[in-house]
Design an enzyme around this catalytic site. Structure first.
Site, mmCIF file in Angstrom:
data_model
loop_
_atom_site.group_PDB
_atom_site.id
_atom_site.type_symbol
_atom_site.label_atom_id
_atom_site.label_comp_id
_atom_site.label_asym_id
_atom_site.label_seq_id
_atom_site.Cartn_x
_atom_site.Cartn_y
_atom_site.Cartn_z
ATOM 1 C CE LYS A 116 59.847 60.254 85.359
ATOM 2 N NZ LYS A 116 59.315 59.366 84.306
ATOM 3 C CD GLU A 156 54.207 37.756 59.085
ATOM 4 O OE1 GLU A 156 54.206 37.387 60.278
ATOM 5 O OE2 GLU A 156 54.986 38.628 58.671
ATOM 6 N N PRO A 180 61.049 55.295 83.393
ATOM 7 C CG PRO A 180 60.783 53.218 82.401
ATOM 8 C CD PRO A 180 60.755 53.891 83.731
ATOM 9 N N PRO A 181 59.699 57.287 80.626
ATOM 10 C CG PRO A 181 60.401 58.398 78.702
ATOM 11 C CD PRO A 181 60.647 57.157 79.503
ATOM 12 N N GLY A 182 56.341 58.483 80.990
ATOM 13 C CA GLY A 182 54.942 58.078 81.013
ATOM 14 C C GLY A 182 54.547 57.159 82.142
ATOM 15 C CB THR A 183 56.360 55.343 84.735
ATOM 16 O OG1 THR A 183 57.362 56.324 85.015
ATOM 17 C CG2 THR A 183 56.898 54.378 83.691
ATOM 18 C CG HIS A 230 58.121 34.886 61.385
ATOM 19 N ND1 HIS A 230 59.423 34.875 61.800
ATOM 20 C CD2 HIS A 230 58.039 35.847 60.425
ATOM 21 C CE1 HIS A 230 60.113 35.784 61.131
ATOM 22 N NE2 HIS A 230 59.296 36.381 60.277
#
Length: 653
Positions: free
Chosen positions: A211, A428, A206-209, A431
């Site tokens: 590479k 809320e 994924p982006p931002g990992t 939930h």
């Protein structure tokens, strides 16, 4: 030649170009200025003759038709004489002292500039605009003759300071590439045994990992030059340019071997052939073909390792992934809790941290965050601390930054009336109570009725560990908690007062139920089969369907099973809220009072105890959980494997 030399040459060429343009313009302006000054007469010719006959002129200097002189009073004048053959006789007859001088001849340089200046100016302007249209080139290698040159930027050994110590959260990926470093340091170790290191490595994730950072670390550890280029830099509007740049890039790399070539976003040029227009003559496909040839080893580029990065490995051409080219795939995925803690420790070295900072807690609270996300979190925390003129970044700053990235920015300027705020509080609370009571649901971490992003309220849940799969019981519980907000509204305010705030909850609950039936095989009636209306790709704006449509009878059965799952979980949530209506009222009152309540206050409410005051970080014991999950109204469930899931409150319309 390195990047610095190319930049220097480019600067010198630009300076020479602008000097030539300036000299030509100055010569032209001076020429016109001189001419205009000569035409500016102080006396008309008739006035000059009258002055001569009146004996008022003492002296004149004749330069062809230009006359300069001095009156008897000492006043100077000038005029322009026509072709008057009797002028000198008249001057001598009236006692005027006459002097003559030859016309001023321009220098050889000025003559050349006047003759060739306009042509040189046109050529210089043409070359300048051609360089601009062609985009120059990396390091000054562009221009009219450098259109097909590579745009790859090169970092010398001493310029690349990144090592494996700067890369955290991807230990498995580092192990995969360590032998590349060993090969670049000592290739003879492998060659004497007949071994060959992989010619290319494809980093997928994924982006931002990290590479690109990992690729630079390989070059930094091996102390070799590092060429970096984006896949889009190869593709131009002119056919053949991309292939030429590929050839030039490998030629440059061959001169600096051993070295590393890094191609970022290779899917821009490595997309499967045959899916676009133009067949094999398409510019992108020609570029890909040239890349395949260069990596195939017809001309051995010994010591050159090609590393590419993409988050779309499924669209790459199969010929690019075969052995001999990119024959190794390195998966650089999202970090787990240990990896996140390591990444945070790397980035925390850059900011002054207070003593109350618990990095492990932040790591637990950020599942699904990439390395770039975590770096952004630290930066946001530093900004929060700077706004309050703090000298150290505290745990409270980190928590505020985390909440901002996950839930959005708090909207303090947004004012809700008392009725809408009360409805949001009950929504809320519904939930949170259902999520607290159903089995296998992530523990409730925080509930807030402070507007954030598109949401008017947020409920956050903490998973006890990083999660990579979910059971049917957990999915059922998630559906029940998603409907908790709508049920609470109806139970307290009545059917006629139910708001549109649960629209996203309903959408996500239905999506979960549909996936349970059609993808995950969690329907006994339909069994473990995958059902999908279409499974194709978008081509020129139209969906190319590869599977047949679901039969009408099967579609009816799918809808019935989805309805069954929804009804069962809706009724369960409804019963839980009826049985615990006193807690629902108490939690709503606490939200109206504090706007945000934490897990300790929620525990008091669930145990029917008085609600304690909000605690500071000094009062909170160190955490023992392994991850965080979020339930927030207004956003869709994250596609991250272990990332936040959201279920929420009244949504803004």
């Amino acid at each position: 030649m390195g990047l610095g030399a190319y930049s220097l040459n480019d600067m010198v060429k630009n300076i020479i170009l602008w000097v030539v343009i300036a000299v030509v313009l100055m010569s032209v302006f001076n020429n016109f200025g001189a001419r205009s000054s000569r035409v500016d007469n102080s006396l008309s010719y008739s006035q000059f003759l009258d002055s001569v006959k009146a004996g008022q002129v003492q002296q004149v200097v004749i330069d062809e038709h230009h006359i300069k002189g001095k009156m008897q009073t000492g006043e100077k004048f000038r005029t322009y004489a026509p072709n008057d053959l009797h002028l000198v006789d008249d001057l001598l007859a009236n006692g005027v002292e006459v002097k003559a001088q030859p016309p001023e001849e321009p220098s050889m340089l000025m003559t050349l500039l006047m003759s060739f200046g306009p042509i040189l100016l046109l050529i210089a302007v043409w070359v300048f605009f051609m360089r601009q249209m062609q985009g120059g080139g990396a390091g000054g290698r562009g221009g009219a003759m450098g259109f097909g040159k590579s745009k790859a930027r090169m970092l010398e050994q001493d310029q690349n300071k990144v090592t494996f110590a700067d890369v955290a959260g991807c230990d498995e990926a580092k192990e995969e590439v360590e032998e590349m470093v060993d090969f670049l340091k000592d290739p003879a170790k492998y060659q004497k045994l007949g071994g060959k290191v992989p010619r290319g490595a494809l980093m997928v994730g994924p982006p931002g990992t990290g590479k690109t950072l990992l690729a630079r670390a390989i070059a930094g550890e091996a102390k070799v030059p590092f060429f970096t280029i984006s896949g889009s830099d190869f593709v131009e509007m002119f056919v053949g340019v991309g292939a030429s740049r590929v050839r030039d890039m490998f030629e440059q790399a061959k001169k600096h071997a051993p070295c590393i070539i890094f191609i970022d976003e290779i899917d821009a040029v490595g997309h499967s052939r045959g899916a676009g227009l133009g067949g094999g003559n398409d510019e992108r496909e020609q570029t890909l073909n040239q890349l395949l040839v260069e990596m195939d080893g017809f001309e051995g580029h010994e010591g050159i390792i090609v590393i590419a990065a993409t988050n779309r490995a499924d669209v790459l051409d199969s010929a690019l992934l075969r052995p001999g080219r990119f024959d190794r795939q390195v998966n650089v995925g999202l970090p787990d809790i240990i990896g996140r803690e390591q990444i945070l420790n790397v980035h925390m070295k850059k900011v002054p941290a207070a003593d109350d900072v618990i990095v492990k807690y932040i790591a637990q609270g950020t599942p699904g965050f990439s390395g770039a996300d975590l770096a952004n979190l630290i930066n946001e925390a530093a900004l929060f601390a700077a706004r309050e003129n703090k000298r150290l970044v505290s745990m409270a700053d980190l928590e505020k930054a985390k909440d901002k990235l996950i839930m959005g920015v708090e909207k303090h300027s947004m004012v809700m009336d008392e009725k809408e705020k009360k409805m949001t509080a009950y929504h809320e609370a519904g939930h949170a109570i259902v999520g607290k009571l159903v089995p296998e649901h992530d523990p409730v971490y925080k509930v807030s009725i402070m507007p954030r992003g598109r949401a008017l309220g947020v409920t956050m849940f903490l998973p006890e560990k990083d999660q990579y799969s979910a059971s049917k019981q957990k999915l059922d519980s998630m559906i029940s908690s998603l409907y908790g907000g709508r049920i609470a509204e109806e139970q307290i305010f009545g059917w006629e007062q139910v708001s549109t705030g649960a629209s996203n909850d309903i959408e996500r609950a239905t999506e979960l139920a549909r996936n349970m039936v059609t993808k995950w095989g969690l329907s006994r009636r339909l069994g473990p089969l995958a059902y999908g209306e279409e499974d194709g790709e978008v081509f020129l704006g139209h969906s190319v369907t590869q599977n047949k449509q679901i039969a009408e009878g099967t579609a009816v059965t799918i809808n019935e099973e989805i309805r069954k799952i929804i009804d069962q979980n809706y009724k369960r949530a409804e019963q839980l809220l009826k049985d615990n209506e006193d807690i629902l009222h108490s939690m709503s009152d606490a939200l109206m009072k504090y706007e945000t309540i934490d897990k300790y206050q929620i525990e008091d409410l669930m145990d029917r105890k008085p609600v304690r005051e909000p605690q500071g970080w000094d009062d909170v014991p160190p955490p023992s959980n392994d991850g965080l999950k979020v339930d927030d109204k207004g956003d869709k469930i994250s596609n991250k494997k272990d990332g936040p899931s959201i279920g929420g409150t009244a949504e803004q319309n």
